[in-house]
Design a protein around this motif. Structure first.
Motif, short mmCIF file in Angstrom:
data_model
loop_
_atom_site.label_atom_id
_atom_site.label_comp_id
_atom_site.label_asym_id
_atom_site.label_seq_id
_atom_site.Cartn_x
_atom_site.Cartn_y
_atom_site.Cartn_z
N TRP A 28 0.93 -1.21 0.15
CA TRP A 28 -0.08 0.02 -0.06
C TRP A 28 0.85 1.25 -0.12
CZ3 TRP A 28 -0.23 3.58 4.09
CH2 TRP A 28 -1.21 4.57 3.69
N TYR A 29 1.84 1.17 0.98
CA TYR A 29 2.67 2.49 0.72
C TYR A 29 3.40 2.58 -0.21
CZ TYR A 29 6.54 5.61 2.76
OH TYR A 29 7.42 6.68 2.81
N ARG A 93 -4.21 3.92 7.59
CA ARG A 93 -4.19 4.80 6.28
C ARG A 93 -4.92 6.04 6.18
NH1 ARG A 93 -5.00 -0.43 2.29
NH2 ARG A 93 -3.49 -1.70 3.46
N VAL A 151 -6.60 8.99 -1.18
CA VAL A 151 -6.24 7.65 -0.44
C VAL A 151 -7.53 7.62 0.50
CG1 VAL A 151 -5.09 6.64 1.47
CG2 VAL A 151 -3.85 7.75 -0.79
#
Length: 159
Positions: A28-29, A93, A151
């Motif tokens: 994800w990062y 997140r 995001v």
């Protein structure tokens, strides 16, 4: 400096650092847009290990000194906020939520630097790399949040 105090503070640091293992950056990062000046991944564990050793040293130097109440309060605040940032940024997140934590973390580290410096020059100097690193991390958090406005936070109802 009391060596047992050093190890107690170091245990607190590595407890906070354990959130990095619990909530690793992962794919994800890696997919996030990041500025060109983002440090390479290998820098993070090196910096955090160094910082944790230095701030444990600083705390152990001032903990037993008369008038250290504010220094220890700031130290406790920064390690709690340090532990909180990772689950919010990587776990949930929530880039903007992590930025709020980062502001308070930066203020608590600044408070640590000032109060440790007032009590012991070496303890104050040991806090400088942390203040520098949290400043970089804060700007990085802000930049990543701005570069990735769409995001979606982690949906906990699906976990």
């Amino acid at each position: 400096m009391d060596i047992m105090l050093f190890f107690i503070f170091l245990a607190a640091c590595f407890g906070a650092g354990a959130t990095g293992a619990t909530f690793p950056p992962g794919a994800w990062y890696e997919r996030l847009a990041k500025p060109s000046w983002t440090p390479p991944n290998w820098v993070f564990p090196v910096m955090w290990t160094t910082i944790y050793l230095l701030i444990s040293f600083a705390a152990a130097r001032v903990a037993e000194l008369e008038g250290s109440a504010y220094a220890m309060a700031f130290w406790a605040a920064q390690i709690a906020l340090n532990a909180l940032w990772t689950p919010i940024f990587f776990g949930l997140r929530r880039l903007k939520g992590a930025l709020i934590v980062m502001v308070f973390l930066w203020l608590s580290v600044l408070g640590c630097f000032v109060t440790h410096w007032q009590l012991d020059m070496w303890a104050g100097l040991a806090m400088l790399p942390y203040l520098t690193w949290v400043s970089i991390a804060g700007v990085l958090n802000l930049t990543v949040a701005r570069m990735n406005p769409d995001v979606e936070p982690l949906d906990l109802s699906k976990v």
